[in-house]
Write a protein that holds these residues in place. Structure first.
Motif, short mmCIF file in Angstrom:
data_model
loop_
_atom_site.label_atom_id
_atom_site.label_comp_id
_atom_site.label_asym_id
_atom_site.label_seq_id
_atom_site.Cartn_x
_atom_site.Cartn_y
_atom_site.Cartn_z
N LEU A 276 0.83 -1.20 0.00
CA LEU A 276 0.00 0.00 0.00
C LEU A 276 0.87 1.25 0.00
O LEU A 276 0.61 2.20 -0.76
N ASN A 277 1.91 1.25 0.84
CA ASN A 277 2.83 2.39 0.88
C ASN A 277 3.52 2.58 -0.47
O ASN A 277 3.72 3.71 -0.93
N GLU A 278 3.88 1.45 -1.08
CA GLU A 278 4.54 1.52 -2.38
C GLU A 278 3.59 2.11 -3.42
O GLU A 278 3.99 2.92 -4.27
N GLU A 279 2.32 1.70 -3.35
CA GLU A 279 1.34 2.22 -4.30
C GLU A 279 1.15 3.73 -4.10
O GLU A 279 1.07 4.49 -5.06
N ILE A 280 1.09 4.14 -2.82
CA ILE A 280 0.96 5.57 -2.52
C ILE A 280 2.18 6.32 -3.04
O ILE A 280 2.06 7.40 -3.64
N TRP A 281 3.36 5.73 -2.79
CA TRP A 281 4.60 6.38 -3.23
C TRP A 281 4.64 6.50 -4.76
O TRP A 281 4.97 7.56 -5.30
N GLN A 282 4.29 5.43 -5.43
CA GLN A 282 4.30 5.46 -6.89
C GLN A 282 3.28 6.47 -7.43
O GLN A 282 3.53 7.15 -8.44
N THR A 283 2.13 6.55 -6.74
CA THR A 283 1.12 7.53 -7.14
C THR A 283 1.66 8.95 -6.99
O THR A 283 1.50 9.80 -7.88
#
Length: 477
Positions: A276-283
């Motif tokens: 989830l953090n990675e998805e937020i970061w990528q976003t």
């Protein structure tokens, strides 16, 4: 301790104890029982061995005091039969000198306390004191042992429940002192996909992810070998080839001498949280890249410019030895370096020729504009972007803008982005210039070592020029 003090202490020890006194001579029995009753609250008397045995069969006594020669049943026979009922029963035997021939037989029966007739008060008090104190101490030991057993049972029950809770909610691994796995719980097998037998046979190598460096595990082992607890994030391989991420605590377990006997690892699966953090970061990265592209599009730059600058900055950050989190910030924030150009008019921004002095002064304000747009955010990523926007035109020798910062007073993010931006600007065609040949760019960067650019960054750039060329080729316009 005088006799009075001894009797007082004896009475304290004797609380709750019972005595059976067997004596066939009535006068001796009456006098001695009076003394006993001043010490014990429960004194029973018997006039012969048969009567004493009958009483003993009906009731438990703490101490039996008996004569030897008595009618019906002698003291020796009575003691033998009582020993058959309770082999640990304490006895005190009273005897006259002429009865000494029986002493060896009594000693063989385990009798250790003897009173010589006529019985003296001091003598019986001293012997009773020793016997009663021993009984008292034994009882205290028994009470303590019973309590200890109860406490141990209680603690064991609690520990079993705690273990059950931990096993249900956490991944548990135990290793011996050499790091060989000796135990894993069911949750480990469920998450990793490996059976107990597989992990016991093949060990940690089944779990080791290629992204986890040797230095990482060296540091882990150094910590726990020093008897300290290690905590950190570990990326592990599943049996199916995918990965899971665990928040892990490893505790050395020591014996009573302080020597490590094993290690226990308690982990929680945080893969979903990291994903989830990675998805937020990528976003966030994608949004900043798109915003950066918007700014560059206004000045007729391509979107690949911000992608290349991000990749160059990322590589320089790695070469410089920044922490992984800083490299991520640098990579995601560097596309915003020219965001301030949205505040520059088209007449200046899109002018095909060289800017005049006044126009150039206006153009230079894009650094301050970009910094001011981003500076009030508390988010690490936008704070990094504010630094980069504001400092990517500062120069090592202090001749840059907007604040003429010098040397290490320029944030490392600004120093890195400055080199990345200039390298890309020179290697690509712009509305006001042609692209430079690579050899000319390398010469320029080398000449600007210690002037425009951080000398250390220039050295790293030169040593790894082929890697920068690869990025340029991969993301060319």
């Amino acid at each position: 301790m005088n006799l009075k003090e001894m009797i007082q202490q004896l009475s304290e020890y004797a609380k709750g104890m019972s005595v059976l006194y067997v004596e066939d001579e009535s006068l001796i029995r009456i006098n001695t029982s009076m003394l006993l009753e001043s010490i014990f609250s429960d004194v029973t008397t018997a006039e012969n061995g048969r009567k004493g045995l009958e009483l003993f069969e009906k009731k438990k006594f703490d101490i039996v005091i008996t004569d030897i020669l008595m009618p019906e049943i002698s003291g020796i026979v009575m003691i033998q039969k009582m020993k058959e009922i309770n082999r640990t029963q304490p006895f005190i035997v009273t005897s006259a000198c002429e009865e000494s021939s029986y002493l060896l037989e009594l000693i063989n029966l385990g009798v250790a306390q003897f009173l010589l007739k006529p019985i003296q008060s001091e003598q019986i008090v001293q012997i009773l004191y020793e016997v009663v104190k021993n009984i008292y101490n034994e009882r205290k030991v028994d009470e303590f042992t019973t309590q200890l057993k109860q406490d141990l049972l209680h603690q064991t029950t609690l520990l079993e429940q705690y273990k059950e809770i931990v096993d249900l909610s956490s991944i548990v691994i135990k290793t011996d002192v050499n790091g060989n796995i000796i135990y894993v719980n069911e949750l480990f097998s469920k998450i990793s996909g490996y059976s107990f037998e597989e992990i016991i046979t093949h060990g940690h190598k089944l779990l080791r992810h290629h992204e986890s460096s040797t230095e990482f595990y060296d540091d882990l082992w150094k910590t726990i070998l020093s008897k300290k607890t290690w905590n950190g994030i570990i990326k592990n391989l599943r049996k199916d080839g995918s990965h899971y991420i665990s928040d892990t605590t490893i505790k050395p377990i020591s014996d009573e001498f302080g020597d490590i006997i094993e290690y226990i690892s308690i982990s929680n699966d945080v893969t979903e949280l990291f994903d989830l953090n990675e998805e937020i970061w990528q976003t966030q990265h994608e949004m900043l890249s798109l915003l950066g592209e918007v700014g560059e599009t206004r000045s007729q730059e391509t979107g690949n410019h911000v992608r290349r600058v991000a990749k160059y900055a990322q590589l320089l950050g790695e070469l410089y030895g920044l922490e992984e989190e800083e490299i991520r910030l640098l990579y995601s924030a560097s596309p915003m370096h020219d965001i301030g150009k949205i505040g520059i008019s088209d007449a200046i921004l899109l002018k095909p020729g060289k800017l005049d002095v006044d126009e150039y002064e206006v153009m230079k304000t894009h650094s301050t504009i970009g910094h001011n747009i981003l500076k009030n955010s508390s988010r690490p990523l936008l704070k990094a972007a504010a630094i980069i926007a504001g400092e990517h035109h500062e120069k090592w020798d202090g001749s840059g803008y907007p604040n003429a910062l010098q040397g290490s007073k320029i944030h490392i993010y600004g120093r890195i982005t400055a080199l990345a931006d200039v390298f890309d600007a020179l290697s690509c065609e712009r509305v006001y210039k042609k692209a430079w040949p690579m050899e000319q760019i390398i010469d320029f960067v080398s000449q600007e070592r210690g002037r425009h650019f951080d000398p250390d960054l220039v050295d790293m750039f030169m040593e790894n020029i082929d890697r920068f060329k690869e990025i340029a080729a991969k993301y060319q316009d």
